[in-house]
Design a protein around this motif. Structure first.
Motif, PDB file in Angstrom:
ATOM      1  N   ARG A   1       0.820  -1.208   0.000  1.00 21.34           N
ATOM      2  CA  ARG A   1       0.000   0.000   0.000  1.00 21.34           C
ATOM      3  C   ARG A   1       0.854   1.258   0.000  1.00 21.34           C
ATOM      4  O   ARG A   1       2.048   1.231   0.307  1.00 21.34           O
ATOM      5  N   SER A   2       0.219   2.366  -0.314  1.00 16.35           N
ATOM      6  CA  SER A   2       0.921   3.652  -0.407  1.00 16.35           C
ATOM      7  C   SER A   2       1.221   4.257   0.956  1.00 16.35           C
ATOM      8  O   SER A   2       1.806   5.338   1.041  1.00 16.35           O
ATOM      9  N   ILE A   3       0.856   3.579   2.049  1.00 18.10           N
ATOM     10  CA  ILE A   3       1.049   4.122   3.395  1.00 18.10           C
ATOM     11  C   ILE A   3       2.476   3.955   3.903  1.00 18.10           C
ATOM     12  O   ILE A   3       2.834   4.541   4.922  1.00 18.10           O
TER      13      ILE A   3
ATOM     14  N   PHE B   1       5.204   5.405  -5.980  1.00 22.30           N
ATOM     15  CA  PHE B   1       6.114   6.428  -6.478  1.00 22.30           C
ATOM     16  C   PHE B   1       5.304   7.709  -6.624  1.00 22.30           C
ATOM     17  O   PHE B   1       4.102   7.662  -6.903  1.00 22.30           O
ATOM     18  N   GLN B   2       5.941   8.845  -6.456  1.00 25.78           N
ATOM     19  CA  GLN B   2       5.230  10.118  -6.426  1.00 25.78           C
ATOM     20  C   GLN B   2       4.244  10.265  -7.595  1.00 25.78           C
ATOM     21  O   GLN B   2       4.623  10.158  -8.769  1.00 25.78           O
ATOM     22  N   ASN B   3       2.959  10.499  -7.254  1.00 29.90           N
ATOM     23  CA  ASN B   3       1.879  10.737  -8.224  1.00 29.90           C
ATOM     24  C   ASN B   3       1.677   9.580  -9.206  1.00 29.90           C
ATOM     25  O   ASN B   3       1.206   9.782 -10.325  1.00 29.90           O
TER      26      ASN B   3
ATOM     27  N   GLU C   1       2.712   2.844 -12.911  1.00 24.70           N
ATOM     28  CA  GLU C   1       3.393   2.715 -14.201  1.00 24.70           C
ATOM     29  C   GLU C   1       4.879   3.045 -14.097  1.00 24.70           C
ATOM     30  O   GLU C   1       5.672   2.568 -14.908  1.00 24.70           O
ATOM     31  N   GLN C   2       5.256   3.868 -13.129  1.00 21.06           N
ATOM     32  CA  GLN C   2       6.678   4.090 -12.870  1.00 21.06           C
ATOM     33  C   GLN C   2       7.246   2.959 -12.016  1.00 21.06           C
ATOM     34  O   GLN C   2       8.331   2.444 -12.285  1.00 21.06           O
TER      35      GLN C   2
ATOM     36  N   ASN D   1       1.540  11.994  10.496  1.00 22.22           N
ATOM     37  CA  ASN D   1       1.916  11.372   9.224  1.00 22.22           C
ATOM     38  C   ASN D   1       2.232  12.395   8.149  1.00 22.22           C
ATOM     39  O   ASN D   1       1.863  13.578   8.243  1.00 22.22           O
ATOM     40  N   PHE D   2       2.876  11.917   7.090  1.00 24.39           N
ATOM     41  CA  PHE D   2       3.083  12.702   5.883  1.00 24.39           C
ATOM     42  C   PHE D   2       1.944  12.401   4.912  1.00 24.39           C
ATOM     43  O   PHE D   2       1.366  11.312   4.929  1.00 24.39           O
ATOM     44  N   GLY D   3       1.649  13.355   4.061  1.00 21.30           N
ATOM     45  CA  GLY D   3       0.660  13.131   3.019  1.00 21.30           C
ATOM     46  C   GLY D   3       1.325  13.099   1.652  1.00 21.30           C
ATOM     47  O   GLY D   3       2.213  13.920   1.366  1.00 21.30           O
TER      48      GLY D   3
END
Length: 384
Positions: A160-162, A244-246, A251-252, A340-342
């Motif tokens: 997950r992105s967390i 990965f960022q955005n 796909e990255q 947390n960071f967002g």
């Protein structure tokens, strides 16, 4: 090797996004050249075929499987990128062909892939079924393992992105684990061989995603496939494709997994155990749960006739809708201060929060609201 240039040539563009099923991969499998041996090795609970793709004739045998969890498809895309790379007949591809035999199961859980769920059709997590072997997919994987007798195993997943790479605001874009083989989480020769491959992959990935490689938690659970195969004296590596960022479509990230696969294969051999590799492995920062998809700070609400300054967080829920995965932002936390960071953050500047309900963010509520009654947020994002 110029990975960026090569990748632009070999990326399997017919696979895109998060929803990948047998229907997506079968046409690609049918076009693979005679260099690949394709087999239907078994069937899922709902009688969907489970395919294997075999390449090479070398001494070192690597077994890899993806989408053991049906909603974790990034590594499946990377595996097909790998197949395209091997079709090039480049010096590196020929080296792999002559020195390795790869056996890949692109989708181990086709029922879960179609339903976009973690579990199989019987709602069993296949990665907790390594001992019980209660499911046909689990029996199939164990049977292939026994028949193929791999020198190395690659267990391919998404996370997950967390997750952050250590105690930082860097997302864990790729994470690895050399699973423990016993409760004490000791390092024997087999586990050290797995760590040495991870160290090589990490060294290469640092060139592309510096400080965004993590080390997955190594708590021991013999019911997990990685721990089981490691305990059976086969070096096993867990791959986790992360954020990965955005890049919510991953796909990255798929490119970084593809790079890791090539470096991993070329370093998967029975070289002499080097104890320093343990230290290099342990310097990879362990994953920490430090991220939300959205953080909203300093918004004013009125609660019981009292103005309060609050912050709130939201994460995306992934919902399968008409053959497409839709990301729905849902509130997960409301507090005065969120540590947390967002991945995306908004500062309300103590402006007024309003919505179409009770003018207060609530847990599990969709994130649609206004700032100062004029700036609109829809599905977590500020409308431009």
């Amino acid at each position: 090797m110029d990975f960026n240039t090569i990748y632009s040539q070999i990326k399997e563009n017919s696979l895109f996004g998060r929803y990948v099923t047998n229907n997506h991969i079968k046409p690609i499998i049918d076009t693979l050249s005679h260099q690949f041996k394709i087999e239907t090795i078994g069937y899922s609970v709902q009688k969907k075929p489970i395919y294997s793709v075999k390449f090479g004739n070398g001494k070192t045998k690597i077994l890899m499987w993806s989408q053991m969890h049906g909603n974790e498809s990034t590594t499946t895309k990377a595996v097909f990128d790998l197949f395209n790379f091997l079709e090039l007949n480049s010096e590196e591809a020929v080296f792999i062909k002559n020195n390795y035999t790869l056996l890949c199961i692109p989708i181990l859980n086709p029922d879960g892939a179609e339903l976009y769920t973690r579990e199989n059709a019987n709602q069993i997590d296949l990665n907790r079924d390594a001992v019980n072997l209660s499911q046909p997919e689990s029996l199939l994987l164990k049977g292939i393992y026994n028949q193929f007798k791999p020198n190395f195993c690659y267990n391919l997943h998404d996370q997950r992105s967390i997750y952050a790479a250590g105690n930082t605001n860097n997302p864990a874009t790729v994470s690895f684990l050399a699973p423990a083989y016993n409760e004490a989480r000791e390092f024997n020769k087999v586990r050290i061989l797995a760590t040495s491959v991870i160290v090589a992959m990490n060294e290469e990935l640092q060139k592309y995603i510096p400080n965004q490689v993590g080390r997955f938690d190594d708590s021991f659970n013999i019911n997990c496939v990685g721990e089981t195969f490691q305990s059976l004296n086969t070096p096993t590596i867990l791959f986790e494709a992360g954020h990965f960022q955005n890049d919510y479509q991953r796909e990255q990230t798929r490119k970084f997994i593809w790079i890791a696969l090539i470096i991993g294969i070329k370093n998967s051999n029975d070289n002499e155990v080097v104890l320093t590799k343990i230290d290099n492995y342990l310097t990879i920062p362990q994953n920490e749960v430090l991220f939300n998809d959205f953080i909203y700070r300093k918004f004013k609400i009125n609660a019981n006739n009292t103005n309060l300054i609050i912050s709130f967080a939201a994460n995306y829920e992934e919902i399968l809708t008409e053959g497409e995965v839709v990301f729905q932002a849902v509130c997960t936390e409301v507090d005065e201060l969120i540590q947390n960071f967002g991945h995306q953050e908004y500062n309300g500047g103590e402006g007024i929060y309003t919505d179409d309900f009770e003018n207060m963010p609530k847990i599990d509520q969709k994130v649609n609201f206004y700032l100062n009654k004029s700036i609109k947020f829809v599905n977590g994002l500020k409308e431009m």
